[in-house]
Structure formats: C-alpha cells, structure tokens
Design a protein around this motif. Structure first.
Motif, PDB file in Angstrom:
ATOM      1  N   MET A   1       0.821  -1.208   0.000  1.00 27.70           N
ATOM      2  CA  MET A   1       0.000   0.000   0.000  1.00 27.70           C
ATOM      3  C   MET A   1       0.861   1.266   0.000  1.00 27.70           C
ATOM      4  SD  MET A   1      -3.274  -0.761   0.068  1.00 27.70           S
ATOM      5  CE  MET A   1      -4.057   0.648   0.816  1.00 27.70           C
ATOM      6  N   SER A   2       0.292   2.335  -0.508  1.00 22.21           N
ATOM      7  CA  SER A   2       0.958   3.632  -0.478  1.00 22.21           C
ATOM      8  C   SER A   2       0.999   4.177   0.943  1.00 22.21           C
ATOM      9  CB  SER A   2       0.203   4.600  -1.394  1.00 22.21           C
ATOM     10  OG  SER A   2       0.555   5.926  -1.141  1.00 22.21           O
ATOM     11  N   ILE A   3       1.870   5.159   1.196  1.00 19.31           N
ATOM     12  CA  ILE A   3       1.867   5.833   2.490  1.00 19.31           C
ATOM     13  C   ILE A   3       0.613   6.691   2.635  1.00 19.31           C
ATOM     14  CG2 ILE A   3       4.374   5.865   2.726  1.00 19.31           C
ATOM     15  CD1 ILE A   3       4.313   8.797   1.842  1.00 19.31           C
ATOM     16  N   ASN A   4      -0.064   7.011   1.547  1.00 14.38           N
ATOM     17  CA  ASN A   4      -1.319   7.746   1.623  1.00 14.38           C
ATOM     18  C   ASN A   4      -2.454   6.768   1.899  1.00 14.38           C
ATOM     19  OD1 ASN A   4      -0.043  10.111   1.036  1.00 14.38           O
ATOM     20  ND2 ASN A   4      -0.651  10.180  -1.105  1.00 14.38           N
ATOM     21  N   PRO A   5      -3.174   6.920   3.012  1.00 15.20           N
ATOM     22  CA  PRO A   5      -4.248   5.977   3.324  1.00 15.20           C
ATOM     23  C   PRO A   5      -5.316   5.891   2.244  1.00 15.20           C
ATOM     24  CG  PRO A   5      -3.732   7.337   5.229  1.00 15.20           C
ATOM     25  CD  PRO A   5      -2.977   7.913   4.067  1.00 15.20           C
ATOM     26  N   SER A   6      -5.508   6.947   1.476  1.00  8.76           N
ATOM     27  CA  SER A   6      -6.591   6.955   0.496  1.00  8.76           C
ATOM     28  C   SER A   6      -6.144   6.537  -0.899  1.00  8.76           C
ATOM     29  CB  SER A   6      -7.220   8.355   0.429  1.00  8.76           C
ATOM     30  OG  SER A   6      -6.314   9.277  -0.145  1.00  8.76           O
ATOM     31  N   PHE A   7      -4.930   6.010  -1.040  1.00  5.82           N
ATOM     32  CA  PHE A   7      -4.449   5.640  -2.368  1.00  5.82           C
ATOM     33  C   PHE A   7      -3.811   4.268  -2.337  1.00  5.82           C
ATOM     34  CE2 PHE A   7      -1.125   5.662  -5.722  1.00  5.82           C
ATOM     35  CZ  PHE A   7      -1.968   5.773  -6.821  1.00  5.82           C
ATOM     36  N   ASP A   8      -4.359   3.347  -3.100  1.00  5.52           N
ATOM     37  CA  ASP A   8      -3.782   2.017  -3.240  1.00  5.52           C
ATOM     38  C   ASP A   8      -2.693   2.097  -4.308  1.00  5.52           C
ATOM     39  OD1 ASP A   8      -3.194  -0.658  -3.865  1.00  5.52           O
ATOM     40  OD2 ASP A   8      -5.211  -1.300  -3.302  1.00  5.52           O
ATOM     41  N   ASN A   9      -1.461   1.795  -3.935  1.00  4.11           N
ATOM     42  CA  ASN A   9      -0.330   1.980  -4.832  1.00  4.11           C
ATOM     43  C   ASN A   9      -0.359   1.072  -6.059  1.00  4.11           C
ATOM     44  OD1 ASN A   9       2.048   3.672  -5.057  1.00  4.11           O
ATOM     45  ND2 ASN A   9       3.220   1.757  -5.018  1.00  4.11           N
ATOM     46  N   LYS A  10      -1.303   0.126  -6.105  1.00  6.62           N
ATOM     47  CA  LYS A  10      -1.446  -0.696  -7.304  1.00  6.62           C
ATOM     48  C   LYS A  10      -1.810   0.161  -8.518  1.00  6.62           C
ATOM     49  CE  LYS A  10      -2.578  -5.010  -4.959  1.00  6.62           C
ATOM     50  NZ  LYS A  10      -3.608  -6.038  -4.687  1.00  6.62           N
ATOM     51  N   TRP A  11      -2.482   1.297  -8.265  1.00  7.48           N
ATOM     52  CA  TRP A  11      -2.792   2.196  -9.388  1.00  7.48           C
ATOM     53  C   TRP A  11      -1.516   2.764 -10.000  1.00  7.48           C
ATOM     54  CZ3 TRP A  11      -6.981   3.227 -12.218  1.00  7.48           C
ATOM     55  CH2 TRP A  11      -8.210   2.746 -11.762  1.00  7.48           C
ATOM     56  N   GLU A  12      -0.535   3.082  -9.159  1.00  9.19           N
ATOM     57  CA  GLU A  12       0.744   3.587  -9.673  1.00  9.19           C
ATOM     58  C   GLU A  12       1.533   2.459 -10.335  1.00  9.19           C
ATOM     59  OE1 GLU A  12       4.111   5.848 -10.558  1.00  9.19           O
ATOM     60  OE2 GLU A  12       2.083   6.492 -10.047  1.00  9.19           O
ATOM     61  N   LYS A  13       1.631   1.327  -9.650  1.00 10.73           N
ATOM     62  CA  LYS A  13       2.463   0.230 -10.128  1.00 10.73           C
ATOM     63  C   LYS A  13       1.907  -0.423 -11.391  1.00 10.73           C
ATOM     64  CE  LYS A  13       4.261  -4.278  -8.669  1.00 10.73           C
ATOM     65  NZ  LYS A  13       4.296  -5.287  -7.567  1.00 10.73           N
ATOM     66  N   ASN A  14       0.602  -0.709 -11.415  1.00 11.73           N
ATOM     67  CA  ASN A  14       0.014  -1.525 -12.484  1.00 11.73           C
ATOM     68  C   ASN A  14      -0.700  -0.734 -13.567  1.00 11.73           C
ATOM     69  OD1 ASN A  14       0.829  -3.797 -11.005  1.00 11.73           O
ATOM     70  ND2 ASN A  14      -1.132  -3.932  -9.924  1.00 11.73           N
ATOM     71  N   ILE A  15      -1.109   0.491 -13.265  1.00 10.06           N
ATOM     72  CA  ILE A  15      -1.945   1.244 -14.214  1.00 10.06           C
ATOM     73  C   ILE A  15      -1.202   2.487 -14.713  1.00 10.06           C
ATOM     74  CG2 ILE A  15      -4.185   2.309 -14.616  1.00 10.06           C
ATOM     75  CD1 ILE A  15      -4.309  -0.720 -14.019  1.00 10.06           C
ATOM     76  N   TYR A  16      -1.159   3.538 -13.933  1.00 11.07           N
ATOM     77  CA  TYR A  16      -0.607   4.799 -14.431  1.00 11.07           C
ATOM     78  C   TYR A  16       0.894   4.710 -14.695  1.00 11.07           C
ATOM     79  CZ  TYR A  16      -5.090   6.822 -13.035  1.00 11.07           C
ATOM     80  OH  TYR A  16      -6.415   7.102 -12.897  1.00 11.07           O
ATOM     81  N   GLY A  17       1.619   3.965 -13.867  1.00 10.68           N
ATOM     82  CA  GLY A  17       3.042   3.794 -14.102  1.00 10.68           C
ATOM     83  C   GLY A  17       3.357   3.006 -15.359  1.00 10.68           C
ATOM     84  N   GLN A  18       2.339   2.283 -15.871  1.00  9.27           N
ATOM     85  CA  GLN A  18       2.463   1.539 -17.126  1.00  9.27           C
ATOM     86  C   GLN A  18       1.770   2.272 -18.283  1.00  9.27           C
ATOM     87  OE1 GLN A  18       4.377  -1.217 -17.142  1.00  9.27           O
ATOM     88  NE2 GLN A  18       4.695  -0.838 -14.950  1.00  9.27           N
ATOM     89  N   ALA A  19       1.440   3.544 -18.070  1.00  4.22           N
ATOM     90  CA  ALA A  19       0.795   4.398 -19.084  1.00  4.22           C
ATOM     91  C   ALA A  19      -0.559   3.842 -19.531  1.00  4.22           C
ATOM     92  CB  ALA A  19       1.710   4.600 -20.292  1.00  4.22           C
ATOM     93  N   LYS A  20      -1.297   3.242 -18.592  1.00  2.00           N
ATOM     94  CA  LYS A  20      -2.642   2.753 -18.881  1.00  2.00           C
ATOM     95  C   LYS A  20      -3.677   3.715 -18.297  1.00  2.00           C
ATOM     96  CE  LYS A  20      -1.229  -2.121 -18.577  1.00  2.00           C
ATOM     97  NZ  LYS A  20      -1.422  -3.390 -17.824  1.00  2.00           N
TER      98      LYS A  20
END
Length: 231
Positions: A1-20
């Motif tokens: 998980m991200s250090i931000n309680p309201s953000f699941d870091n899977k969005w960064e790792k699997n989606i936006y970080g992959q330009a999806k």
C-alpha cells in the motif's frame, strides 16, 4: 500500500506507471452536469474554483480549465500527475495539480464552488471514504456542489470477477474484468451514499446500468451519479 491511506499503490504500479487509463477526453456526463450547474455563471465570467479528486490523466481537468474554472486537482499517483501536468501545459492552460491524500485535503475551508469525483473515492475502504467526503464538505463553499460518480452494488464485476472481500462492500485482488490489477474497490448502495452525504442537500441521484445482450447476456456495469449541495 501507499503511504497515503486513500491511495492504493497498485494504481501507480500496475496502471498509471504503465501508461494505462491515461484518458485524453473528458467524460460526457461530467461535461453535461457541470455545464448545467455552472454554464450561466461561467458565461458571466464569475470567478469559480473547481477541484477534482483523483484526476488521473487530467482529461476532466483540461475541460474544467477550458470552461473557465480556476482549476485544482489532487491525485495519488506521481505518474498520473506528471502526465496530466504536461497535458495542461501542452494545451496552454493553468491548473494547480498535486500528489496528495484525499483524507486530508490541503485546501482552506469554504474554498471551492465544485468538487468532482469521477470514480476515484471508490478506491478506498469505508473509513477513508467517510473521511474524504467530510473533507470535501469542509473545502466546499456554502452552496457549492459535490458531483460524484460511484460504482453500484449491481456492478457485474462485483458479482462475477472474483474479487476478495476485505470490508463491507469492499473488494480487492479481482482475477479478471475492469478492476483487475487496480486494488481496493468499493461498491455503493443508494442508502450508503445518502448516509455519506447527510450533511449535504442531494440535488439528484441517478442509477445507471448497462447490460450486455450480444454476444452474451449479463450486466456490464452499474454506477450512481450524484449531485449534492453544501447547505
């Protein structure tokens, strides 16, 4: 998980970080609702401030800025924020975009005329959702609008895509479908939304459902569109 309680870091790792899912065009319902609420005031060149929570690729941010709002956005993903900032620059617009936490919005009380959530707050457990909506209420001006898009309990993915239940109406680790690789997903009921928005006056709430007929029969998705005004 991200250090931000309201953000699941899977969005960064699997989606936006992959330009999806870096969408380029605003959602048509966002355009319709916003212009219905603010069109005349924007034509009159009234100074209006809008905040989008979870702006992704910045598609709705660009629309808000082009429409004439002083535009702000908060996003959990560094990759999405960088992409959206570049899109704003390419379009010759101004918007204040930051990476931050929905549950503690870094804005003054009574600051915004509009807060937009186009399917972002749902990526949380109920406690974080409640905190975020409390923050939305705080930063809105009296009479300001919260325009929210939230997935429904009737959504086909909740029923058939193999998510693991982790909290009330809250899932993760979907094995297939539109929520695969995106982490925490909360689905709402009408009563739940009404309870979350108890400090607002609900202007309208709509439940939209899309069913596939060919080549297979079944629910594609279902969501609520809600507009609430701060009393």
């Amino acid at each position: 998980m991200s250090i931000n309680p309201s953000f699941d870091n899977k969005w960064e790792k699997n989606i936006y970080g992959q330009a999806k899912q870096l969408n380029r065009y605003p959602f048509s319902d966002v355009v319709s609702y916003v212009m219905r609420l603010f069109g005349e005031r924007l034509k009159a060149n009234e100074t209006l401030r809008a905040l989008e929570v979870g702006f992704g690729g910045g598609n709705n941010i660009i629309f808000l800025a082009q429409a004439g709002f002083e535009t702000y956005g908060i996003e959990g993903s560094h990759s999405a924020c960088e992409f959206a900032t570049e899109q704003v620059k390419i379009n010759g617009l101004n918007a204040e975009l930051i990476v931050g936490d929905f549950v503690k919005l870094p804005y003054s009380d009574n600051f915004f005329d509009l807060v937009l959530d186009r399917e972002a707050i749902y990526c949380n457990v109920p406690s974080a959702i409640s905190q975020t909506i409390g923050e939305v209420h705080r930063v809105l001006k009296k009479g300001g609008y919260f325009l929210a898009f939230m997935y429904s309990l009737e959504h086909g993915s909740r029923l058939s895509d193999g998510g693991r239940l982790i909290d009330e109406n809250t899932y993760t680790d979907f094995t297939q479908g539109s929520f695969a690789d995106t982490g925490i997903t909360h689905f709402f009921s009408e009563k739940e939304i009404t309870d979350y928005l108890s400090d607002f006056e609900i202007e309208f709430m709509r439940h939209l459902r899309v069913d596939s007929l060919i080549p297979y029969k079944g629910n594609k998705y279902a969501e609520f569109h809600t507009c609430a005004r701060k009393r």
